[in-house]
Scaffold this active site. Structure first.
Site, PDB file in Angstrom:
ATOM      1  N   LYS A  71       0.823  -1.216   0.000  1.00 66.13           N
ATOM      2  CA  LYS A  71       0.000   0.000   0.000  1.00 66.13           C
ATOM      3  C   LYS A  71       0.855   1.263   0.000  1.00 66.13           C
ATOM      4  CE  LYS A  71      -2.097  -0.682   3.988  1.00 66.13           C
ATOM      5  NZ  LYS A  71      -1.699  -1.982   4.476  1.00 66.13           N
ATOM      6  N   ARG A  85      -9.655   1.746   8.974  1.00 65.60           N
ATOM      7  CA  ARG A  85      -9.348   0.363   9.325  1.00 65.60           C
ATOM      8  C   ARG A  85     -10.443  -0.258  10.171  1.00 65.60           C
ATOM      9  NH1 ARG A  85      -3.312   1.196   8.884  1.00 65.60           N
ATOM     10  NH2 ARG A  85      -2.230  -0.688   9.428  1.00 65.60           N
ATOM     11  N   ARG A 113      11.395  -6.640   5.336  1.00 59.45           N
ATOM     12  CA  ARG A 113      11.236  -5.191   5.103  1.00 59.45           C
ATOM     13  C   ARG A 113      12.186  -4.384   5.980  1.00 59.45           C
ATOM     14  NH1 ARG A 113       5.354  -2.652   5.141  1.00 59.45           N
ATOM     15  NH2 ARG A 113       5.239  -3.355   7.309  1.00 59.45           N
ATOM     16  N   ARG A 148      11.345  -1.936  11.202  1.00 56.48           N
ATOM     17  CA  ARG A 148      10.324  -1.241  11.987  1.00 56.48           C
ATOM     18  C   ARG A 148      10.101  -1.958  13.313  1.00 56.48           C
ATOM     19  NH1 ARG A 148       5.126   0.134   8.196  1.00 56.48           N
ATOM     20  NH2 ARG A 148       4.061  -0.690  10.034  1.00 56.48           N
ATOM     21  N   ARG A 190      -1.231  -7.804  13.891  1.00 57.29           N
ATOM     22  CA  ARG A 190      -1.716  -6.877  12.864  1.00 57.29           C
ATOM     23  C   ARG A 190      -2.527  -7.609  11.795  1.00 57.29           C
ATOM     24  NH1 ARG A 190       3.814  -4.851  11.332  1.00 57.29           N
ATOM     25  NH2 ARG A 190       2.912  -3.502   9.771  1.00 57.29           N
TER      26      ARG A 190
HETATM   27  P1  AMP Z   1       0.839   1.009   8.950  1.00 56.88           P
HETATM   28  O1  AMP Z   1       2.101   1.747   8.629  1.00 56.88           O
HETATM   29  O2  AMP Z   1      -0.327   1.460   8.106  1.00 56.88           O
HETATM   30  O3  AMP Z   1       1.029  -0.487   8.945  1.00 56.88           O
HETATM   31  O4  AMP Z   1       0.445   1.414  10.459  1.00 56.88           O
HETATM   32  C1  AMP Z   1       1.307   1.134  11.535  1.00 56.88           C
HETATM   33  C2  AMP Z   1       0.519   1.131  12.835  1.00 56.88           C
HETATM   34  O5  AMP Z   1      -0.062   2.442  13.056  1.00 56.88           O
HETATM   35  C3  AMP Z   1      -0.659   0.169  12.896  1.00 56.88           C
HETATM   36  O6  AMP Z   1      -0.268  -1.161  13.223  1.00 56.88           O
HETATM   37  C4  AMP Z   1      -1.505   0.819  13.984  1.00 56.88           C
HETATM   38  O7  AMP Z   1      -0.948   0.594  15.279  1.00 56.88           O
HETATM   39  C5  AMP Z   1      -1.337   2.299  13.666  1.00 56.88           C
HETATM   40  N1  AMP Z   1      -2.356   2.756  12.700  1.00 56.88           N
HETATM   41  C6  AMP Z   1      -2.149   3.238  11.445  1.00 56.88           C
HETATM   42  N2  AMP Z   1      -3.309   3.558  10.842  1.00 56.88           N
HETATM   43  C7  AMP Z   1      -4.298   3.262  11.739  1.00 56.88           C
HETATM   44  C8  AMP Z   1      -5.719   3.346  11.714  1.00 56.88           C
HETATM   45  N3  AMP Z   1      -6.386   3.796  10.644  1.00 56.88           N
HETATM   46  N4  AMP Z   1      -6.397   2.936  12.828  1.00 56.88           N
HETATM   47  C9  AMP Z   1      -5.760   2.498  13.922  1.00 56.88           C
HETATM   48  N5  AMP Z   1      -4.408   2.366  14.006  1.00 56.88           N
HETATM   49  C10 AMP Z   1      -3.688   2.758  12.932  1.00 56.88           C
END
Ligand code: AMP
Length: 219
Positions: A17, A91, A128, A160, A171
Site C-alpha cells: 500500500k 481500518r 522489510r 520497523r 496486525r
Molecule cells: P501502517 O504503517 O499502516 O502499517 O500502520 C502502523 C501502525 O499504526 C498500525 O499497526 C496501527 O498501530 C497504527 N495505525 C495506522 N493507521 C491506523 C488506523 N487507521 N487505525 C488504527 N491504528 C492505525
C-alpha cells in the site's frame, strides 16, 4: 482541469500500500496521507499524539478510533479539496463512518484494494527495512546501495519496531477481523476496485493506474 482524485488504498500489512500510494500520489498530483507515517513521525518527535500511539503500534494493535479519526478529519478539513490517497485509513467500521460523514456520500472516487496472499505478505514484512529518517522502504533482497544507508536521504535503514513476528501476527488478525469487512461497506457503495497486488512494483503500479482510470471514466 480534471477534478482532484480522492481515493482510499487498502490491503493487508505488507501488500505494498505505502509503495503504491506514494507512486500514485505522484502520478495524479495529490497528497499521500498515511496514518501509519503520521503516527511514526509523531512517535519520533515525541509529541503527545506519538506518546499515545507508540504502545499500540509496538504491540501491533490499532490506535483507538477517536485518536485516528481526529487526525484524519483535521487533514481533510484543511486540505481534502485538493485530492488525496488515504493509506491505512479507514481500518474499522467507526473510521469508515466518520470518513463518510467528513467527505459526504459522493466524496470518494474509489477504494483500491491490493489483493496479496498471506504467505507472500509475511515474507515481505520479515525482510522489510525502512529509513528511520524519510520512511523510504527497502527489502533485504533489494537493499540500499550502501548497507544500511538510505539512498534518498542518507538516514539509517532499520527494521520497523512493529515488524516483529508477534506484532505482525496481531496486525494480520486485526486486518482480518476489523479491516477486511470494510470491503463490503465500499462494495455496497459501488466504490470497491480490487487488483492483484502480487508482482513487481511497476507491474502492480500499471494495474493500479488502469483500474483507477477505468473507475473514474465509468463514474
Ligand atoms: P501502517 O504503517 O499502516 O502499517 O500502520 C502502523 C501502525 O499504526 C498500525 O499497526 C496501527 O498501530 C497504527 N495505525 C495506522 N493507521 C491506523 C488506523 N487507521 N487505525 C488504527 N491504528 C492505525
Amino acid at each position: 482541469m480534471a477534478y482532484a482524485l480522492k481515493m482510499l488504498i487498502s490491503g493487508k500489512q505488507g501488500a505494498g500500500k505505502g509503495t503504491q500510494a506514494a507512486k500514485l500520489a505522484d502520478h495524479y498530483g495529490v497528497a499521500h496521507v498515511s496514518t501509519g507515517d503520521m503516527f511514526r513521525a509523531a512517535v519520533k518527535a515525541q509529541t503527545p499524539l506519538g506518546q499515545t500511539a507508540k504502545g499500540f503500534m509496538d504491540r501491533g494493535e490499532l490506535v483507538p478510533d477517536d485518536v485516528v479519526i481526529g487526525v484524519v478529519v483535521e487533514f481533510l478539513t484543511n486540505h481534502g479539496d485538493d485530492g488525496f490517497i488515504l493509506d491505512g485509513f479507514p481500518r474499522t467500521a467507526a473510521q469508515a463512518e466518520a470518513l463518510e460523514e467528513a467527505v459526504g456520500e459522493d466524496g470518494l472516487d474509489l477504494l483500491l484494494d491490493l489483493d496479496v496472499p498471506t504467505d507472500i505478505v509475511v515474507a515481505r514484512i520479515a525482510g522489510r527495512r525502512v529509513c528511520s529518517e524519510c520512511g523510504a522502504t527497502y527489502h533485504v533482497d533489494s537493499p540500499p546501495n550502501v548497507q544500511w544507508v538510505c539512498d534518498v536521504c542518507g538516514g539509517a535503514v532499520v527494521q520497523r519496531d512493529d515488524d516483529t513476528e508477534d506484532a505482525v501476527a496481531t496486525r494480520l488478525q486485526a486486518y482480518q477481523e476489523q479491516t477486511k469487512p470494510l470491503l463490503d461497506f465500499y462494495a455496497e457503495r459501488d466504490l470497491l476496485v480490487q487488483i492483484d497486488g502480487d508482482g513487481d512494483v511497476d507491474e502492480v503500479f500499471a494495474r493500479a493506474v488502469a483500474a483507477i482510470d477505468g473507475a473514474r471514466a465509468g463514474s
